[in-house]
Scaffold this motif. Structure first.
Motif, PDB file in Angstrom:
ATOM      1  N   ALA A  18      37.878  33.963  40.855  1.00 46.42           N
ATOM      2  CA  ALA A  18      36.670  33.796  40.934  1.00 46.42           C
ATOM      3  C   ALA A  18      35.991  34.157  42.103  1.00 46.42           C
ATOM      4  O   ALA A  18      34.885  34.990  42.364  1.00 46.42           O
ATOM      5  CB  ALA A  18      36.148  32.376  40.554  1.00 46.42           C
ATOM      6  N   GLU A  19      36.418  33.794  43.279  1.00 43.26           N
ATOM      7  CA  GLU A  19      36.076  34.146  44.686  1.00 43.26           C
ATOM      8  C   GLU A  19      36.273  35.698  44.943  1.00 43.26           C
ATOM      9  O   GLU A  19      35.320  36.180  45.526  1.00 43.26           O
ATOM     10  CB  GLU A  19      36.950  33.577  45.769  1.00 43.26           C
ATOM     11  CG  GLU A  19      37.049  32.049  45.877  1.00 43.26           C
ATOM     12  CD  GLU A  19      37.885  31.372  46.816  1.00 43.26           C
ATOM     13  OE1 GLU A  19      37.539  30.596  47.759  1.00 43.26           O
ATOM     14  OE2 GLU A  19      39.101  31.929  46.711  1.00 43.26           O
ATOM     15  N   PHE A  20      37.496  36.219  44.518  1.00 43.64           N
ATOM     16  CA  PHE A  20      37.382  37.717  44.494  1.00 43.64           C
ATOM     17  C   PHE A  20      36.341  38.285  43.888  1.00 43.64           C
ATOM     18  O   PHE A  20      35.646  39.359  44.462  1.00 43.64           O
ATOM     19  CB  PHE A  20      38.616  38.142  43.842  1.00 43.64           C
ATOM     20  CG  PHE A  20      39.156  39.634  43.992  1.00 43.64           C
ATOM     21  CD1 PHE A  20      39.916  40.137  45.130  1.00 43.64           C
ATOM     22  CD2 PHE A  20      38.806  40.603  42.902  1.00 43.64           C
ATOM     23  CE1 PHE A  20      40.092  41.460  45.191  1.00 43.64           C
ATOM     24  CE2 PHE A  20      38.885  41.642  43.040  1.00 43.64           C
ATOM     25  CZ  PHE A  20      39.775  42.288  44.158  1.00 43.64           C
ATOM     26  N   ARG A  21      36.211  38.183  42.661  1.00 45.42           N
ATOM     27  CA  ARG A  21      34.820  38.818  41.868  1.00 45.42           C
ATOM     28  C   ARG A  21      33.690  38.650  42.295  1.00 45.42           C
ATOM     29  O   ARG A  21      32.826  39.755  42.537  1.00 45.42           O
ATOM     30  CB  ARG A  21      35.137  38.207  40.337  1.00 45.42           C
ATOM     31  CG  ARG A  21      33.854  38.699  39.325  1.00 45.42           C
ATOM     32  CD  ARG A  21      33.886  40.223  39.163  1.00 45.42           C
ATOM     33  NE  ARG A  21      35.131  40.437  38.740  1.00 45.42           N
ATOM     34  CZ  ARG A  21      35.889  41.744  39.051  1.00 45.42           C
ATOM     35  NH1 ARG A  21      35.159  42.643  39.694  1.00 45.42           N
ATOM     36  NH2 ARG A  21      37.013  42.134  38.714  1.00 45.42           N
ATOM     37  N   MET A  22      33.405  37.269  42.911  1.00 43.94           N
ATOM     38  CA  MET A  22      32.269  36.874  43.768  1.00 43.94           C
ATOM     39  C   MET A  22      31.711  37.789  44.765  1.00 43.94           C
ATOM     40  O   MET A  22      30.796  38.503  45.009  1.00 43.94           O
ATOM     41  CB  MET A  22      31.993  35.723  44.086  1.00 43.94           C
ATOM     42  CG  MET A  22      30.683  35.247  44.384  1.00 43.94           C
ATOM     43  SD  MET A  22      30.557  33.557  44.971  1.00 43.94           S
ATOM     44  CE  MET A  22      31.490  33.678  46.611  1.00 43.94           C
ATOM     45  N   ILE A  23      32.940  37.966  45.484  1.00 46.30           N
ATOM     46  CA  ILE A  23      32.747  38.816  46.808  1.00 46.30           C
ATOM     47  C   ILE A  23      32.608  40.170  46.700  1.00 46.30           C
ATOM     48  O   ILE A  23      31.705  40.771  47.208  1.00 46.30           O
ATOM     49  CB  ILE A  23      33.656  38.249  47.907  1.00 46.30           C
ATOM     50  CG1 ILE A  23      33.758  36.851  48.308  1.00 46.30           C
ATOM     51  CG2 ILE A  23      34.001  39.376  49.045  1.00 46.30           C
ATOM     52  CD1 ILE A  23      32.524  36.728  49.107  1.00 46.30           C
ATOM     53  N   VAL A  24      33.452  40.805  45.725  1.00 44.00           N
ATOM     54  CA  VAL A  24      33.354  42.160  45.266  1.00 44.00           C
ATOM     55  C   VAL A  24      31.968  42.675  44.858  1.00 44.00           C
ATOM     56  O   VAL A  24      31.344  43.581  45.096  1.00 44.00           O
ATOM     57  CB  VAL A  24      34.454  42.597  44.436  1.00 44.00           C
ATOM     58  CG1 VAL A  24      34.398  43.842  43.644  1.00 44.00           C
ATOM     59  CG2 VAL A  24      35.962  42.492  45.233  1.00 44.00           C
ATOM     60  N   ASP A  25      31.494  41.643  43.881  1.00 42.80           N
ATOM     61  CA  ASP A  25      30.140  41.813  43.253  1.00 42.80           C
ATOM     62  C   ASP A  25      29.065  41.824  44.514  1.00 42.80           C
ATOM     63  O   ASP A  25      28.147  42.651  44.276  1.00 42.80           O
ATOM     64  CB  ASP A  25      29.724  40.964  42.077  1.00 42.80           C
ATOM     65  CG  ASP A  25      30.639  41.008  40.911  1.00 42.80           C
ATOM     66  OD1 ASP A  25      31.285  42.073  40.805  1.00 42.80           O
ATOM     67  OD2 ASP A  25      30.653  40.054  40.213  1.00 42.80           O
ATOM     68  N   GLU A  26      29.201  40.866  45.079  1.00 42.99           N
ATOM     69  CA  GLU A  26      28.195  40.639  46.201  1.00 42.99           C
ATOM     70  C   GLU A  26      28.139  41.855  47.364  1.00 42.99           C
ATOM     71  O   GLU A  26      26.913  42.349  47.816  1.00 42.99           O
ATOM     72  CB  GLU A  26      28.216  39.460  46.840  1.00 42.99           C
ATOM     73  CG  GLU A  26      27.033  38.943  47.959  1.00 42.99           C
ATOM     74  CD  GLU A  26      27.128  37.556  48.137  1.00 42.99           C
ATOM     75  OE1 GLU A  26      26.623  37.233  49.425  1.00 42.99           O
ATOM     76  OE2 GLU A  26      27.862  36.747  47.763  1.00 42.99           O
ATOM     77  N   ALA A  27      29.227  42.401  47.746  1.00 34.80           N
ATOM     78  CA  ALA A  27      29.520  43.600  48.547  1.00 34.80           C
ATOM     79  C   ALA A  27      28.737  44.895  47.923  1.00 34.80           C
ATOM     80  O   ALA A  27      28.618  45.706  48.959  1.00 34.80           O
ATOM     81  CB  ALA A  27      31.026  43.818  48.855  1.00 34.80           C
ATOM     82  N   LYS A  28      28.374  44.980  46.649  1.00 26.59           N
ATOM     83  CA  LYS A  28      27.647  46.112  46.314  1.00 26.59           C
ATOM     84  C   LYS A  28      28.463  47.241  46.578  1.00 26.59           C
ATOM     85  O   LYS A  28      28.023  48.313  46.942  1.00 26.59           O
ATOM     86  CB  LYS A  28      26.341  46.211  46.628  1.00 26.59           C
ATOM     87  CG  LYS A  28      25.356  45.042  46.551  1.00 26.59           C
ATOM     88  CD  LYS A  28      23.956  45.096  46.890  1.00 26.59           C
ATOM     89  CE  LYS A  28      22.939  44.063  46.530  1.00 26.59           C
ATOM     90  NZ  LYS A  28      23.468  42.766  46.237  1.00 26.59           N
ATOM     91  N   LEU A  29      29.489  47.254  46.074  1.00 21.38           N
ATOM     92  CA  LEU A  29      30.741  48.447  46.417  1.00 21.38           C
ATOM     93  C   LEU A  29      30.275  49.420  44.987  1.00 21.38           C
ATOM     94  O   LEU A  29      29.783  49.069  44.059  1.00 21.38           O
ATOM     95  CB  LEU A  29      32.216  48.003  45.951  1.00 21.38           C
ATOM     96  CG  LEU A  29      32.653  47.052  46.893  1.00 21.38           C
ATOM     97  CD1 LEU A  29      33.929  46.607  46.543  1.00 21.38           C
ATOM     98  CD2 LEU A  29      32.572  47.454  48.550  1.00 21.38           C
ATOM     99  N   THR A  30      30.597  50.674  45.394  1.00 22.40           N
ATOM    100  CA  THR A  30      30.301  51.687  44.405  1.00 22.40           C
ATOM    101  C   THR A  30      31.373  51.326  43.354  1.00 22.40           C
ATOM    102  O   THR A  30      32.313  50.692  43.325  1.00 22.40           O
ATOM    103  CB  THR A  30      30.465  53.224  44.845  1.00 22.40           C
ATOM    104  OG1 THR A  30      31.999  53.314  45.149  1.00 22.40           O
ATOM    105  CG2 THR A  30      29.721  53.461  46.027  1.00 22.40           C
ATOM    106  N   PRO A  31      30.979  51.867  42.208  1.00 22.23           N
ATOM    107  CA  PRO A  31      32.153  51.773  40.715  1.00 22.23           C
ATOM    108  C   PRO A  31      33.477  52.204  41.269  1.00 22.23           C
ATOM    109  O   PRO A  31      34.387  51.314  40.909  1.00 22.23           O
ATOM    110  CB  PRO A  31      31.435  52.555  39.742  1.00 22.23           C
ATOM    111  CG  PRO A  31      30.001  52.444  40.168  1.00 22.23           C
ATOM    112  CD  PRO A  31      29.831  52.651  41.669  1.00 22.23           C
TER     113      PRO A  31
END
Length: 88
Positions: A18-31
């Motif tokens: 859950a933490e991993f997903r939250m941070i990756v989403d928040e970082a606004k990475l390209t697909p």
């Protein structure tokens, strides 16, 4: 800067799903960066395996990883600053 990337890699390896997903989403990475990060840390693939899987060069994978680490570090650094400020 290498210490920042190393710390970010360590955090990604030890974070919960859950933490991993939250941070990756928040970082606004390209697909593509998001896919590479997931293949690296969830599927535990090496850079050359990721390159083969997504049909790109190893250099592109490495560049996208560095950019993703930097984006994630900025988010994690901000979270650490927020925690430190709330303790004051």
């Amino acid at each position: 800067m290498e210490a920042c990337r190393s710390w970010t890699k360590s955090w990604l390896l030890t974070s919960g799903k859950a933490e991993f997903r939250m941070i990756v989403d928040e970082a606004k990475l390209t697909p593509r960066q998001q896919e590479i990060i997931e293949l690296k840390f969830i599927d535990d693939l090496k850079n050359y395996q990721i390159a083969m899987r997504i049909n790109t060069s190893v250099q592109t994978v490495e560049r996208d990883l560095m950019q993703a680490y930097n984006s994630i570090y900025r988010i994690l650094g901000g979270m650490a600053d927020d925690k430190n400020n709330s303790k004051k």
